[in-house]
Scaffold this motif. Structure first.
Motif, PDB file in Angstrom:
ATOM      1  N   UNK A   1      24.239  12.369  40.740  1.00 59.61           N
ATOM      2  CA  UNK A   1      24.732  11.631  41.901  1.00 59.61           C
ATOM      3  C   UNK A   1      25.544  12.591  42.762  1.00 59.61           C
ATOM      4  N   UNK A   2      25.351  12.472  44.055  1.00 64.04           N
ATOM      5  CA  UNK A   2      26.069  13.341  45.002  1.00 64.04           C
ATOM      6  C   UNK A   2      26.753  12.436  46.027  1.00 64.04           C
ATOM      7  N   UNK A   3      28.087  12.312  45.900  1.00 61.17           N
ATOM      8  CA  UNK A   3      28.889  11.483  46.785  1.00 61.17           C
ATOM      9  C   UNK A   3      29.514  12.403  47.841  1.00 61.17           C
ATOM     10  N   UNK A   4      29.208  12.169  49.101  1.00 61.94           N
ATOM     11  CA  UNK A   4      29.751  13.065  50.121  1.00 61.94           C
ATOM     12  C   UNK A   4      30.396  12.289  51.259  1.00 61.94           C
ATOM     13  N   UNK A   5      31.422  12.910  51.817  1.00 65.89           N
ATOM     14  CA  UNK A   5      31.973  12.438  53.087  1.00 65.89           C
ATOM     15  C   UNK A   5      32.176  13.653  53.982  1.00 65.89           C
ATOM     16  N   UNK A   6      32.147  13.414  55.274  1.00 65.62           N
ATOM     17  CA  UNK A   6      32.422  14.475  56.238  1.00 65.62           C
ATOM     18  C   UNK A   6      33.437  13.955  57.242  1.00 65.62           C
ATOM     19  N   UNK A   7      34.478  14.743  57.467  1.00 60.29           N
ATOM     20  CA  UNK A   7      35.535  14.387  58.399  1.00 60.29           C
ATOM     21  C   UNK A   7      35.570  15.414  59.526  1.00 60.29           C
ATOM     22  N   UNK A   8      35.866  14.936  60.729  1.00 57.32           N
ATOM     23  CA  UNK A   8      35.914  15.843  61.870  1.00 57.32           C
ATOM     24  C   UNK A   8      37.020  15.419  62.819  1.00 57.32           C
ATOM     25  N   UNK A   9      37.284  16.264  63.821  1.00 58.82           N
ATOM     26  CA  UNK A   9      38.433  16.065  64.705  1.00 58.82           C
ATOM     27  C   UNK A   9      38.005  16.118  66.181  1.00 58.82           C
ATOM     28  N   UNK A  10      37.302  15.122  66.668  1.00 52.93           N
ATOM     29  CA  UNK A  10      36.825  15.188  68.061  1.00 52.93           C
ATOM     30  C   UNK A  10      37.981  15.252  69.058  1.00 52.93           C
ATOM     31  N   UNK A  11      37.780  16.028  70.142  1.00 49.82           N
ATOM     32  CA  UNK A  11      38.769  16.076  71.222  1.00 49.82           C
ATOM     33  C   UNK A  11      38.549  14.910  72.188  1.00 49.82           C
TER      34      UNK A  11
END
Length: 359
Positions: A284-294
Motif C-alpha cells: 500500500x502506498x499512501x501519499x499526500x502532496x502539499x504546496x504553497x500557491x501565491x
C-alpha cells in the motif's frame, strides 16, 4: 561397537525465522478522510485488518474476522458506535468486545476479536505492529505538521502496488530517475538530474538525501504552478523513515536565494509517502502532496495534485514492471551506481531491524 567408535546424533533445531518486516513500528493504515460512514478492510503486514470510525470520531482497528462464523467484519456496517457483522448482526466495540447479539441476552466471554493499537495524527491513521517484547506502543506515532500548520494546501490518495514495498523505497530514495520516467510532469533535463550534487547522511534509523540542481529549466509541473521568470535553482530533500518518507522538493528563481536556507521561498512541494507492506510481494502506498500557491490557490492546488498523481502513475508502471522482470529472471545479480547510496542505506536499516526483532 565400543563407546569410542559410537557416533552420537543430535537433532539440531533450525533457527527461528526472522520477521518479514521490521516490528515495533507505527505503520500507515489509512488517510483520515478514508474513514467515514463505512468500515475499510485492508491487509497490512500480512494481517487482515478492519478500520472504522466510532460515533465520537475516534479510529479503531480490529482483526477482520467475526468470531462467530468468520465473515470479514469489513463486510458489515457501523452501528451504535461499533461495528456490526453483516452475517448475524453481532455488534463489536472499538476494543473488539461483542456488546450485542440480536435475539440473545447472554454474550459469551469468548465473543471478542483481537484489536490493534491505532491512532490518528495530522490526518494520518497509524497502526502499531509490535513484537512479542513490545505489543504495546513504545512511542507516539510520528507528527506531520505540514498537514496541520495552515501553511500549505494538500490532498492525497492511496495506491496499491503489485510489488514489494522496498522497491518503492528504492524509487523514492533515488530521484535521479525523474529525467527519464517523468518527462511530462516533474522531470526536466536528465543529465542535470544524474549529475546533481548529492549528499547522504544517516542518523539512527533515518537517512537523508539532499540534491541541488542549480540553473535548471523548470519542468512542466513547476511552470504550470508558479510564475518563474526563467531558469531555476532546484532542490530535492528526501528523508527516509522505516515506515514512511518525507520529500521536500521545489525551486526558486536562479541566483535569488540560498538553497541551504530552511526558510527559502519559491515553489514548494512537500510529499508524505507512507509505504506499508500488504504482503511479502504487494504494498500500500499512501501519499499526500502539499504546496504553497501565491495566487489562484484552488486552481494551483488542483494542478499540483493532478500532476503528482500522473507522476505516481508513471512510477507504478515502472516499479511493477521491474518486479515482474525480477520474478522472471530470478536471483540474478544487479550492479550499483552512484545514485543508489541512499536506497542501499535504507535497506541496511530495514535488515538490521529485522535481525533485532528476531533476537
Amino acid at each position: 561397537m565400543s563407546a569410542s567408535n559410537q557416533t552420537l546424533a543430535y537433532e539440531v533445531s533450525p533457527p527461528p525465522a526472522l520477521p518479514t518486516f521490521p516490528l515495533d513500528q507505527w505503520y500507515v493504515a489509512a488517510l483520515g478522510w478514508e474513514l467515514n460512514d463505512k468500515p475499510v478492510g485492508r491487509t497490512l503486514l500480512n494481517k487482515p485488518v478492519v478500520l472504522f470510525r466510532t460515533a465520537d470520531g475516534q479510529v479503531a482497528a480490529l482483526e477482520d474476522r467475526c468470531c462467530h462464523r468468520a465473515l470479514p467484519l469489513s463486510s458489515g456496517t457501523l452501528d451504535g458506535g461499533g461495528l456490526r457483522c453483516g452475517y448475524h448482526g453481532l455488534l463489536f466495540n472499538a476494543a473488539g468486545k461483542c456488546i450485542e447479539i440480536p435475539g440473545q441476552e447472554k454474550i459469551p466471554s469468548k465473543a471478542k476479536v483481537p484489536m490493534y493499537h491505532v491512532q490518528e495524527r495530522d490526518q494520518i491513521v497509524w497502526i502499531w505492529f509490535g513484537s512479542s517484547a513490545h505489543p504495546e506502543p513504545t512511542c507516539e506515532p510520528p507528527a506531520y505538521d505540514v498537514h496541520s500548520s495552515g501553511k500549505y494546501l494538500f490532498d492525497g490518495d492511496v495506491y496499491h502496488y503489485d510489488a514489494p514495498y522496498q522497491l518503492i523505497h528504492d524509487n523514492l530514495m533515488d530521484l535521479s530517475h525523474l529525467g527519464y520516467v517523468h518527462l511530462r510532469t516533474i522531470g526536466g533535463n536528465a543529465s542535470i538530474h544524474m549529475e546533481a550534487k548529492m549528499t547522504v547522511e544517516s542518523e539512527g534509523d533515518v537517512v537523508k538525501v539532499v540534491r541541488h540542481m542549480p540553473n535548471s529549466t523548470p519542468p512542466p509541473t513547476y511552470s504550470a504552478a508558479y510564475p518563474f521568470k526563467g531558469t531555476i535553482d532546484r532542490w530535492q530533500e528526501i528523508e527516509f523513515h522505516v515506515s514512511h518518507l518525507r520529500i521536500w522538493t521545489g525551486a526558486v528563481d536562479a541566483n535569488t536565494e540560498s538553497l541551504d536556507d530552511p526558510e527559502r521561498g519559491g515553489f514548494h512541494m512537500r510529499g508524505f509517502h507512507g509505504v506499508t507492506p500488504e504482503t511479502d510481494t504487494t504494498s500500500h502506498y499512501f501519499w499526500t502532496m502539499a504546496t504553497n500557491p501565491e495566487t489562484n490557490h484552488d486552481e494551483v492546488k488542483a494542478k499540483v495534485i493532478e500532476q503528482t498523481a500522473l507522476t505516481f502513475d508513471e512510477d507504478k508502471v515502472v516499479i511493477e514492471a521491474q518486479y515482474q522482470n525480477m520474478c522472471r529472471f530470478g536471483e540474478r545479480p544487479m550492479i550499483d551506481i552512484h545514485v543508489d547510496v541512499g536506497a542501499n542505506r535504507a535497506r541496511k536499516i530495514i535488515e538490521s531491524l529485522r535481525q533485532a526483532n528476531g533476537a
